[in-house]
Design an enzyme around this catalytic site. Structure first.
Site, PDB file in Angstrom:
ATOM      1  N   HIS A  81       1.932  -2.408  -0.910  1.00  0.00           N
ATOM      2  CA  HIS A  81       0.574  -1.907  -1.144  1.00  0.00           C
ATOM      3  C   HIS A  81       0.106  -0.943  -0.058  1.00  0.00           C
ATOM      4  CE1 HIS A  81      -0.735  -5.419   1.426  1.00  0.00           C
ATOM      5  NE2 HIS A  81      -1.599  -4.513   1.850  1.00  0.00           N
ATOM      6  N   ASP A 141       5.814  -7.519  -2.735  1.00  0.00           N
ATOM      7  CA  ASP A 141       4.920  -6.670  -1.944  1.00  0.00           C
ATOM      8  C   ASP A 141       5.602  -6.196  -0.660  1.00  0.00           C
ATOM      9  OD1 ASP A 141       2.629  -5.245  -1.367  1.00  0.00           O
ATOM     10  OD2 ASP A 141       1.654  -6.910  -0.337  1.00  0.00           O
ATOM     11  N   SER A 191      -1.810  -5.337   7.482  1.00  0.00           N
ATOM     12  CA  SER A 191      -0.812  -5.392   6.416  1.00  0.00           C
ATOM     13  C   SER A 191       0.461  -4.671   6.819  1.00  0.00           C
ATOM     14  CB  SER A 191      -1.369  -4.753   5.140  1.00  0.00           C
ATOM     15  OG  SER A 191      -2.378  -5.543   4.581  1.00  0.00           O
TER      16      SER A 191
END
Length: 519
Positions: free
Chosen positions: A151, A181, A256
């Site tokens: 992402h 992911d 992230s």
């Protein structure tokens, strides 16, 4: 007297558990007569009062005294190593022109009245704004391979990597895996700092870990916490593979793709998300374990895409299934499976590995290759280590009897073939949108044109330059993005075929079948 002794003893024990050393000394401070009694627990109670309980004395002697230095875990070396290997990722998504569909209630009413009858469906061309984002990544090799979240880099047109020493690079995507992911990107250099990859299986709940990343553009930020839980499933994505490491080390936006590091300075997870009602850290961060990451990276490097092995079942945690059945008003089903841990098999797919090996609905999977399985997230994590064609020994319960079966794992197409990384480059063509003049001349409202043809599947099928693509597998093609979507869907289907329909420049209708799984 017997009741008062038991009640007093229970209160003191509770204080001891809650207050540590101070509570323990409450035993020796009490007078012997207060606890004396000749009931069934009288002798044991008297031993404790007189300080003759050996286990208690050992417990007290093992506790650090006030004048003794406390031992601590030094995390500075791990933090320094991690900061040098964690990178700042800046992504740019350029402005694009897209065709969107929307419902116009007035057109719905007056359109039907005047006989247009399109149900209010309207199309509009919109210009999306340029977008920028940021995240983190981890250098796992000295020649520039970086692991991050899918992402973070999905749909990025430009990716810029900045190292801890402020060196800056342009990066390219090697491969992505939306199901986990994860993404692998590459910069061109050598001698880069890296993090050694540790074994996330060896992590224990309560163990110290560091979360390293770039939250809120605060580069090289280190936070510390413990492993709060393992194999956590959140249901964040509908078809995703989730077996997260949960930590209370602070993880925020920008973390992230960053590193979760153990006290030895080894990478044990890729930070992926936080759980919060406000969008900011509230004590719950989640990382993808390296057991999953290592397999995804190896597959992308070797094949360009992940070779996902499947058992061919759908199911859930056994305890959740039991709770759900109990909640039904008419639930009279026998819910004694001989265990309350494992994965309940709700369905077995016809062409899957499980059915071929003899597994059935209502079986309970309890192990894979000797590793205990107590819930679905553990089963997902275990299976992600394998590739289609690998054999695994699955332990399960059927009618409370322990059984095993050897499964030959399959891919999503129901076979053991290697899944190739297909992208539009295999078509051997370049595309461009139709001009307004072309649309007017050919009476078309959409389509894309083959502007340049090279060696590839389109040329092999007989497609010529300037051919106008209108539909692929019954999907209207209004842009190159639509073609990419249709191509991806076909690549992931069992047929792996593109049915292309369109017109040549003279307006003649033509169709072609492109087999993606043929050399």
């Amino acid at each position: 007297m017997k009741k008062s002794v038991k009640k007093f003893y229970g209160i003191v024990a509770a204080v001891a558990l809650a207050s540590g050393v101070t509570g323990a000394f409450a035993y020796s401070a009490a007078s012997g007569s207060a606890f004396s009694g000749d009931g069934e627990n009288g002798q044991q109670t008297e031993k404790i009062i007189k300080g003759k309980d050996v286990s208690l004395e050992q417990n007290l002697s093992s506790r650090p005294q006030a004048n003794q230095p406390m031992q601590y875990i030094d995390l500075t070396t791990a933090a320094e190593r991690a900061c040098n290997a964690v990178v700042y990722i800046k992504v740019v998504q350029n402005s694009k022109t897209q065709m969107i569909e929307y419902n116009d209630p007035f057109e719905d009413f007056f359109g039907d009245f005047f006989g247009r009858g399109n149900g209010g469906q309207q199309r509009r061309r919109v210009q999306t704004p340029k977008r920028e984002g940021a995240g983190s990544g981890v250098l796992i090799s000295s020649d520039g391979y970086i692991v991050t979240n899918n992402h973070v880099v999905a749909d990025a047109d430009q990716i810029t990597i900045t190292l801890n020493d402020n060196r800056e690079y342009s990066a390219r995507v090697i491969g992505t895996d939306p199901d986990t992911d994860l993404a692998l990107v590459k910069i061109d250099d050598t001698g880069l700092p890296t993090l050694p990859i540790g074994d996330s299986d060896a992590l224990k709940v309560g163990e110290w870990v560091l979360a390293v990343g770039n939250p809120f553009n605060l580069t090289s930020t280190v936070t510390a916490g413990i492993v709060s839980a393992k194999a956590r499933h959140l249901g964040a994505s509908r078809n995703g593979i989730e077996s997260f490491i949960q930590t209370d080390a602070a993880i925020n936006q920008g973390n992230s793709g960053g590193a979760l590091v153990n006290a030895q300075g080894e990478l044990v997870g890729i930070n992926a998300m936080l759980y919060s009602q406000t969008g900011s850290y509230s004590g719950y961060g989640f990382a993808i374990p390296t057991t999953i990451m290592k397999k995804v990276v190896a597959d992308i490097k070797e094949y360009g895409t992940v070779q996902r092995a499947l058992l061919g079942i759908s199911g859930m945690d056994l305890n959740l299934y039991i709770d759900g059945e109990k909640a039904k008003e008419d639930g009279k089903k026998d819910l004694d499976f001989g265990t309350n841990k494992g994965v309940y098999v709700a369905e077995v797919t016809d062409d899957g590995a499980a059915k071929a090996a003899g597994l059935r609905k209502d079986d309970v999977i309890t192990s894979v290759d000797g590793k205990e399985i107590t819930k679905m997230s553990e089963l997902q994590e275990a299976v992600t280590r394998y590739r289609p064609g690998d054999k695994v020994l699955v332990g399960f319960l059927r009618d409370k009897k322990e059984m095993t079966a050897t499964l030959t794992l399959k891919n999503s197409n129901g076979n053991t073939n290697v899944v190739k990384a297909n992208n539009l480059s295999v078509l051997g063509a370049e595309f461009k949108p139709l001009t307004d003049k072309q649309k007017e001349n050919l009476n078309l409202s959409y389509g894309i044109q083959v502007s340049k043809l090279k060696d590839g599947k389109l040329k092999d099928a007989g497609v010529k330059e300037n051919f106008i693509i209108l539909k692929v597998n019954n999907m209207n093609i209004r842009s190159v993005e639509d073609l990419e979507t249709a191509f991806k869907n076909a690549s992931n289907s069992a047929e792996q075929t593109l049915w292309i329909w369109g017109k040549d420049p003279s307006g003649k209708s033509l169709s072609y079948a492109i087999l993606l799984n043929e050399e």
